[in-house]
Design a protein around this motif. Structure first.
Motif, PDB file in Angstrom:
ATOM      1  N   SER A  74       0.846  -1.189   0.000  1.00 36.22           N
ATOM      2  CA  SER A  74       0.000   0.000   0.000  1.00 36.22           C
ATOM      3  C   SER A  74       0.883   1.241   0.000  1.00 36.22           C
ATOM      4  CB  SER A  74      -0.883   0.012   1.254  1.00 36.22           C
ATOM      5  OG  SER A  74      -0.074   0.220   2.412  1.00 36.22           O
ATOM      6  N   PRO A  75       0.307   2.410  -0.283  1.00 40.93           N
ATOM      7  CA  PRO A  75       1.098   3.631  -0.136  1.00 40.93           C
ATOM      8  C   PRO A  75       1.694   3.792   1.259  1.00 40.93           C
ATOM      9  CG  PRO A  75      -0.858   4.096  -1.426  1.00 40.93           C
ATOM     10  CD  PRO A  75      -1.001   2.683  -0.925  1.00 40.93           C
ATOM     11  N   GLU A  76       0.962   3.365   2.283  1.00 42.87           N
ATOM     12  CA  GLU A  76       1.519   3.421   3.638  1.00 42.87           C
ATOM     13  C   GLU A  76       2.745   2.524   3.760  1.00 42.87           C
ATOM     14  OE1 GLU A  76      -1.866   2.288   5.933  1.00 42.87           O
ATOM     15  OE2 GLU A  76      -2.500   4.375   6.291  1.00 42.87           O
ATOM     16  N   ASP A  77       2.679   1.335   3.162  1.00 45.12           N
ATOM     17  CA  ASP A  77       3.828   0.434   3.170  1.00 45.12           C
ATOM     18  C   ASP A  77       5.012   1.055   2.432  1.00 45.12           C
ATOM     19  OD1 ASP A  77       2.383  -1.596   4.502  1.00 45.12           O
ATOM     20  OD2 ASP A  77       1.621  -2.374   2.599  1.00 45.12           O
ATOM     21  N   LEU A  78       4.735   1.660   1.275  1.00 34.43           N
ATOM     22  CA  LEU A  78       5.800   2.284   0.497  1.00 34.43           C
ATOM     23  C   LEU A  78       6.469   3.391   1.305  1.00 34.43           C
ATOM     24  CD1 LEU A  78       4.067   2.617  -2.994  1.00 34.43           C
ATOM     25  CD2 LEU A  78       5.599   0.807  -2.218  1.00 34.43           C
ATOM     26  N   ALA A  79       5.658   4.209   1.976  1.00 38.80           N
ATOM     27  CA  ALA A  79       6.205   5.301   2.784  1.00 38.80           C
ATOM     28  C   ALA A  79       7.093   4.756   3.898  1.00 38.80           C
ATOM     29  CB  ALA A  79       5.080   6.145   3.358  1.00 38.80           C
ATOM     30  N   ARG A  80       6.649   3.683   4.549  1.00 39.77           N
ATOM     31  CA  ARG A  80       7.443   3.106   5.634  1.00 39.77           C
ATOM     32  C   ARG A  80       8.779   2.582   5.125  1.00 39.77           C
ATOM     33  NH1 ARG A  80       7.773  -1.993   6.472  1.00 39.77           N
ATOM     34  NH2 ARG A  80       5.792  -2.424   5.420  1.00 39.77           N
ATOM     35  N   ILE A  81       8.744   1.862   4.000  1.00 42.47           N
ATOM     36  CA  ILE A  81       9.977   1.289   3.457  1.00 42.47           C
ATOM     37  C   ILE A  81      10.907   2.388   2.955  1.00 42.47           C
ATOM     38  CG2 ILE A  81      10.913  -0.189   1.646  1.00 42.47           C
ATOM     39  CD1 ILE A  81       8.301  -1.860   1.901  1.00 42.47           C
TER      40      ILE A  81
END
Length: 318
Positions: A213-220
């Motif tokens: 998800s975009p949230e996952d992308l931001a975290r990574i």
């Protein structure tokens, strides 16, 4: 003889590099179709036959496909035309040439979504799927590389990430979907083009190792870049206004909007990962470290963002 279209684009240049090394051992010669031969890497110019011109031009593909056993087909999106004209219209001369010259196998870059509830209303993706049907109807053996959005689309956000720690899209922040690195698309295409054993018509999903998800992308990205990165969701109305403001054809702009809406509704979620993918999938963290981080850390330059970001290749002039 393998013919490569769009050999200077994000996918095509990687595919060309792979095939230049692998084709001799398979007894294959290589031919490329390119508008400007000077854009080909100097190291490969003497190792391939060059046909100069656009692969949307009937006379050019007549020359290019004579004696061809296999063709790599990629349509660069045309933001000055309606999507159906851009994909199917661009492809029709090639389909006639496939039949006229008895081309045996074609590998094309396409999109995920076939068979989903959103497929008929997915803008640019719908146009790409119609192109697949057109090629399949020509009688060639065809493999459509069904791709989700590319990791490389985030390179257009490098300036915003560098300056503000922000990247933008239109999907819900928690909407998980597959993504893919263009290097994996090129590697999958190379394997199919060098393999003479397959026949018929089919789609080949080319997916990264996990849905994100975009949230996952931001975290990574935060972890890999060593700086905070957050996601900002843009409305579809604002996206439409931006695209029209950049001067895109109204039907093409609407096609981007429809594609983005369909992705937020699950367009890319209709296929599972094969238990043994033909190509080891590149993880997002690896891609960030190898590709995005150098772009973000690079000195800022003039804004050259490509406003026609799509699931599909958008880097080759016609």
């Amino acid at each position: 003889m393998i013919v490569i279209t769009a050999p200077t684009g994000n996918i095509g240049c990687r595919l060309l590099s792979l095939l230049v090394e692998a084709a001799p051992a398979h007894g294959e010669e290589l031919r490329v179709v390119v508008r400007d031969p000077a854009r080909l890497p100097e190291a490969v110019r003497d190792r391939v036959e060059v046909v100069t011109g656009s692969h949307g031009d009937a006379a050019t593909v007549e020359r290019a496909f004579a004696g061809a056993d296999a063709v790599f087909w990629l349509v660069p999106p045309d933001a000055s035309a309606a999507p159906e004209d851009g994909w199917s219209g661009f492809t029709r001369p090639a389909v006639r040439a496939f039949a006229a010259h008895g081309v045996g196998r074609v590998v094309g870059v396409s999109a995920l979504g076939r068979g989903t509830a959103q497929a008929a209303r997915a803008g640019l993706v719908t146009a790409s799927l119609a192109m697949d049907d057109l090629i399949a109807g020509s009688g060639v053996a065809y493999r459509a590389l069904a791709c989700p959005s590319f990791f490389e689309n985030l390179l257009e956000e490098a300036g915003s990430i560098r300056a503000d720690g922000v990247f933008t899209d239109t999907v819900a922040a928690d909407r998980r979907a597959p993504l893919v690195a263009v290097a994996d698309i090129a590697a999958t295409a190379a394997g199919l083009l060098l393999d003479r054993s397959w026949s018929g018509v089919d789609s080949v999903p080319v997916l990264g190792p996990q849905d994100l998800s975009p949230e996952d992308l931001a975290r990574i990205m935060t972890e890999v870049l060593g700086r905070p990165v957050r996601y900002r969701r843009q409305s579809l109305d604002d996206l439409r206004s931006d695209l029209l403001g950049y001067g895109l054809h109204p039907a093409f702009a609407e096609g981007v909007v429809e594609m983005k809406r369909a992705k937020d509704q699950g367009l890319d979620a209709g296929v599972g990962r094969p238990p043994r993918p033909a190509v080891p999938a590149t993880g997002f963290a690896q891609w960030c470290a190898e590709t995005l981080k150098p772009a973000v850390l690079a000195a800022p330059t003039a804004d050259t963002a490509d406003t026609t970001v799509t699931t599909l290749e958008a880097t080759d002039a016609r």
